[in-house]
Design a protein around this motif. Structure first.
Motif, PDB file in Angstrom:
ATOM      1  N   VAL A   1      -6.788 -31.808  29.052  1.00 10.17           N
ATOM      2  CA  VAL A   1      -7.485 -32.892  28.365  1.00 10.17           C
ATOM      3  C   VAL A   1      -6.512 -33.598  27.421  1.00 10.17           C
ATOM      4  O   VAL A   1      -5.697 -32.943  26.769  1.00 10.17           O
ATOM      5  N   LEU A   2      -6.607 -34.895  27.380  1.00 10.88           N
ATOM      6  CA  LEU A   2      -5.822 -35.698  26.442  1.00 10.88           C
ATOM      7  C   LEU A   2      -6.783 -36.450  25.534  1.00 10.88           C
ATOM      8  O   LEU A   2      -7.707 -37.115  26.009  1.00 10.88           O
ATOM      9  N   ARG A   3      -6.577 -36.309  24.220  1.00 12.21           N
ATOM     10  CA  ARG A   3      -7.390 -37.045  23.250  1.00 12.21           C
ATOM     11  C   ARG A   3      -6.477 -37.936  22.425  1.00 12.21           C
ATOM     12  O   ARG A   3      -5.450 -37.483  21.919  1.00 12.21           O
ATOM     13  N   MET A   4      -6.844 -39.186  22.305  1.00 15.78           N
ATOM     14  CA  MET A   4      -6.067 -40.078  21.452  1.00 15.78           C
ATOM     15  C   MET A   4      -6.996 -40.805  20.494  1.00 15.78           C
ATOM     16  O   MET A   4      -8.127 -41.146  20.835  1.00 15.78           O
TER      17      MET A   4
ATOM     18  N   LEU B   1      -4.490 -53.226  16.715  1.00 15.34           N
ATOM     19  CA  LEU B   1      -4.658 -51.872  17.231  1.00 15.34           C
ATOM     20  C   LEU B   1      -3.586 -50.931  16.708  1.00 15.34           C
ATOM     21  O   LEU B   1      -2.404 -51.286  16.655  1.00 15.34           O
ATOM     22  N   GLY B   2      -4.005 -49.726  16.350  1.00 14.61           N
ATOM     23  CA  GLY B   2      -3.059 -48.682  15.949  1.00 14.61           C
ATOM     24  C   GLY B   2      -3.335 -47.414  16.729  1.00 14.61           C
ATOM     25  O   GLY B   2      -4.483 -47.112  17.077  1.00 14.61           O
ATOM     26  N   LEU B   3      -2.283 -46.680  17.062  1.00 13.80           N
ATOM     27  CA  LEU B   3      -2.405 -45.357  17.668  1.00 13.80           C
ATOM     28  C   LEU B   3      -2.133 -44.344  16.565  1.00 13.80           C
ATOM     29  O   LEU B   3      -1.000 -44.184  16.112  1.00 13.80           O
ATOM     30  N   ASP B   4      -3.184 -43.669  16.109  1.00 14.03           N
ATOM     31  CA  ASP B   4      -3.067 -42.785  14.950  1.00 14.03           C
ATOM     32  C   ASP B   4      -2.712 -41.352  15.315  1.00 14.03           C
ATOM     33  O   ASP B   4      -2.055 -40.660  14.547  1.00 14.03           O
ATOM     34  N   ASN B   5      -3.181 -40.900  16.476  1.00 15.11           N
ATOM     35  CA  ASN B   5      -2.934 -39.508  16.838  1.00 15.11           C
ATOM     36  C   ASN B   5      -3.123 -39.326  18.333  1.00 15.11           C
ATOM     37  O   ASN B   5      -3.943 -40.000  18.954  1.00 15.11           O
ATOM     38  N   LEU B   6      -2.352 -38.395  18.884  1.00 17.09           N
ATOM     39  CA  LEU B   6      -2.429 -38.080  20.308  1.00 17.09           C
ATOM     40  C   LEU B   6      -2.297 -36.579  20.444  1.00 17.09           C
ATOM     41  O   LEU B   6      -1.375 -35.980  19.890  1.00 17.09           O
ATOM     42  N   GLN B   7      -3.233 -35.951  21.177  1.00 16.52           N
ATOM     43  CA  GLN B   7      -3.223 -34.497  21.248  1.00 16.52           C
ATOM     44  C   GLN B   7      -3.702 -34.015  22.604  1.00 16.52           C
ATOM     45  O   GLN B   7      -4.679 -34.532  23.160  1.00 16.52           O
ATOM     46  N   PHE B   8      -2.998 -33.013  23.135  1.00 16.96           N
ATOM     47  CA  PHE B   8      -3.423 -32.368  24.370  1.00 16.96           C
ATOM     48  C   PHE B   8      -4.256 -31.140  24.029  1.00 16.96           C
ATOM     49  O   PHE B   8      -4.049 -30.498  23.006  1.00 16.96           O
ATOM     50  N   ASP B   9      -5.191 -30.808  24.930  1.00 11.33           N
ATOM     51  CA  ASP B   9      -6.093 -29.689  24.664  1.00 11.33           C
ATOM     52  C   ASP B   9      -6.519 -29.072  25.993  1.00 11.33           C
ATOM     53  O   ASP B   9      -6.223 -29.601  27.070  1.00 11.33           O
TER      54      ASP B   9
ATOM     55  N   THR C   1     -10.483 -13.224  14.489  1.00 12.19           N
ATOM     56  CA  THR C   1     -10.199 -14.618  14.148  1.00 12.19           C
ATOM     57  C   THR C   1      -9.352 -15.179  15.272  1.00 12.19           C
ATOM     58  O   THR C   1      -8.604 -14.447  15.929  1.00 12.19           O
ATOM     59  N   TYR C   2      -9.497 -16.471  15.519  1.00  8.37           N
ATOM     60  CA  TYR C   2      -8.648 -17.056  16.552  1.00  8.37           C
ATOM     61  C   TYR C   2      -8.358 -18.500  16.210  1.00  8.37           C
ATOM     62  O   TYR C   2      -9.072 -19.158  15.458  1.00  8.37           O
ATOM     63  N   GLY C   3      -7.295 -18.999  16.798  1.00  5.95           N
ATOM     64  CA  GLY C   3      -6.928 -20.400  16.624  1.00  5.95           C
ATOM     65  C   GLY C   3      -6.354 -20.930  17.916  1.00  5.95           C
ATOM     66  O   GLY C   3      -5.699 -20.210  18.662  1.00  5.95           O
ATOM     67  N   ALA C   4      -6.604 -22.210  18.191  1.00  5.82           N
ATOM     68  CA  ALA C   4      -6.034 -22.873  19.361  1.00  5.82           C
ATOM     69  C   ALA C   4      -4.981 -23.846  18.862  1.00  5.82           C
ATOM     70  O   ALA C   4      -5.276 -24.752  18.095  1.00  5.82           O
ATOM     71  N   VAL C   5      -3.747 -23.634  19.270  1.00  3.17           N
ATOM     72  CA  VAL C   5      -2.631 -24.408  18.723  1.00  3.17           C
ATOM     73  C   VAL C   5      -1.982 -25.243  19.815  1.00  3.17           C
ATOM     74  O   VAL C   5      -1.334 -24.694  20.710  1.00  3.17           O
ATOM     75  N   PRO C   6      -2.138 -26.580  19.777  1.00  2.00           N
ATOM     76  CA  PRO C   6      -1.431 -27.396  20.749  1.00  2.00           C
ATOM     77  C   PRO C   6       0.051 -27.451  20.405  1.00  2.00           C
ATOM     78  O   PRO C   6       0.419 -27.680  19.267  1.00  2.00           O
ATOM     79  N   ILE C   7       0.899 -27.207  21.385  1.00  2.00           N
ATOM     80  CA  ILE C   7       2.333 -27.228  21.140  1.00  2.00           C
ATOM     81  C   ILE C   7       2.814 -28.642  20.853  1.00  2.00           C
ATOM     82  O   ILE C   7       3.726 -28.856  20.070  1.00  2.00           O
TER      83      ILE C   7
ATOM     84  N   SER D   1       4.865 -35.826  27.047  1.00  2.00           N
ATOM     85  CA  SER D   1       4.906 -34.609  27.843  1.00  2.00           C
ATOM     86  C   SER D   1       3.820 -33.654  27.346  1.00  2.00           C
ATOM     87  O   SER D   1       3.752 -33.363  26.153  1.00  2.00           O
ATOM     88  N   PRO D   2       2.950 -33.162  28.238  1.00  2.00           N
ATOM     89  CA  PRO D   2       1.853 -32.293  27.805  1.00  2.00           C
ATOM     90  C   PRO D   2       2.290 -30.971  27.192  1.00  2.00           C
ATOM     91  O   PRO D   2       1.641 -30.450  26.291  1.00  2.00           O
ATOM     92  N   GLY D   3       3.399 -30.387  27.689  1.00  2.00           N
ATOM     93  CA  GLY D   3       3.824 -29.102  27.164  1.00  2.00           C
ATOM     94  C   GLY D   3       2.821 -28.002  27.476  1.00  2.00           C
ATOM     95  O   GLY D   3       2.211 -27.980  28.542  1.00  2.00           O
ATOM     96  N   GLU D   4       2.624 -27.095  26.547  1.00  2.00           N
ATOM     97  CA  GLU D   4       1.732 -25.953  26.748  1.00  2.00           C
ATOM     98  C   GLU D   4       0.812 -25.799  25.545  1.00  2.00           C
ATOM     99  O   GLU D   4       1.197 -26.057  24.410  1.00  2.00           O
ATOM    100  N   HIS D   5      -0.406 -25.376  25.816  1.00  2.00           N
ATOM    101  CA  HIS D   5      -1.393 -25.131  24.768  1.00  2.00           C
ATOM    102  C   HIS D   5      -1.564 -23.624  24.619  1.00  2.00           C
ATOM    103  O   HIS D   5      -1.742 -22.918  25.605  1.00  2.00           O
TER     104      HIS D   5
END
Length: 204
Positions: A19-22, A112-120, A163-169, A187-191
């Protein structure tokens, strides 16, 4: 007081994101607050229409923030008002970022602005199960070592907390206003999903 040993074990499992969220924002300032709001509404609608035209479902475009405020100006300068509308866009087309950004910029222009981009990863349940197994194995190994050092035998588990956390690289911050028309290679990399377990073992 329950006797025994408490240890913390951790487990990490990585996988390719799906998943890609921007986060896109549309901003405009004007001398009149209603003009600022109207222009932001117009350009936001245009950006949404452009994204829909690229195949993004309406349910995948969500308002994440709306702001209207009096802009800071030097004393004696004309009063300005700024309005903004932030959108979170979710897509499973990980290679389509450039196409979507180009479409949104074409519709909203320099507003328009691109404020954040994150893979999940949309469904982390399997990753969490595997991470828990690794965390518990590590906790048991630690506890057995400590028990042997203390001259005890390890007994049953009396309590577990998690406890757990999900960390996008890879996470990105950029601004489409600073890079008009420029292709941005990503580049998506690894989650990675990490689980920590605090486990208490009684003595045998």
């Amino acid at each position: 007081m329950d006797t025994g040993v408490s240890v913390v074990g951790s487990g990490q499992v990585g996988a390719a994101p799906d998943v890609l969220r921007m986060r896109l924002s549309v901003e405009h300032d004007a001398a009149d607050v209603s003009a600022a709001v109207a222009k932001v509404a117009e350009r936001t609608d245009a950006a949404i229409a452009a994204l829909r035209g690229q195949g993004v479902e309406a349910s995948a475009i969500e308002t994440s923030a709306v702001n209207v405020f009096r802009d800071y100006t030097e004393p004696g300068a004309p009063i300005r008002y700024r309005a903004s509308h932030a959108l979170t866009v979710t897509t499973k087309d990980l290679s389509g970022f450039g196409r979507l950004l180009t479409a949104a910029v074409g519709a909203a222009g320099n507003s328009l602005g691109l404020d954040n981009l994150q893979f999940d990863i949309e469904d982390k349940s399997e990753l969490l199960t595997r991470a828990r197994e690794l965390a518990f194995q590590q906790a048991r190994t630690k506890a057995a070592e400590l028990a042997a050092l203390a001259g005890y035998s390890l007994g049953s588990v009396s309590s577990i907390s998690e406890t757990y956390g999900a960390v996008p690289i890879r996470a990105f911050e950029a601004s489409a206003k600073r890079t008009p028309g420029m292709a941005i290679n990503i580049s998506p990399g690894e989650h990675t999903v990490e689980v920590s377990l605090e486990v208490h073992f009684s003595w045998a």
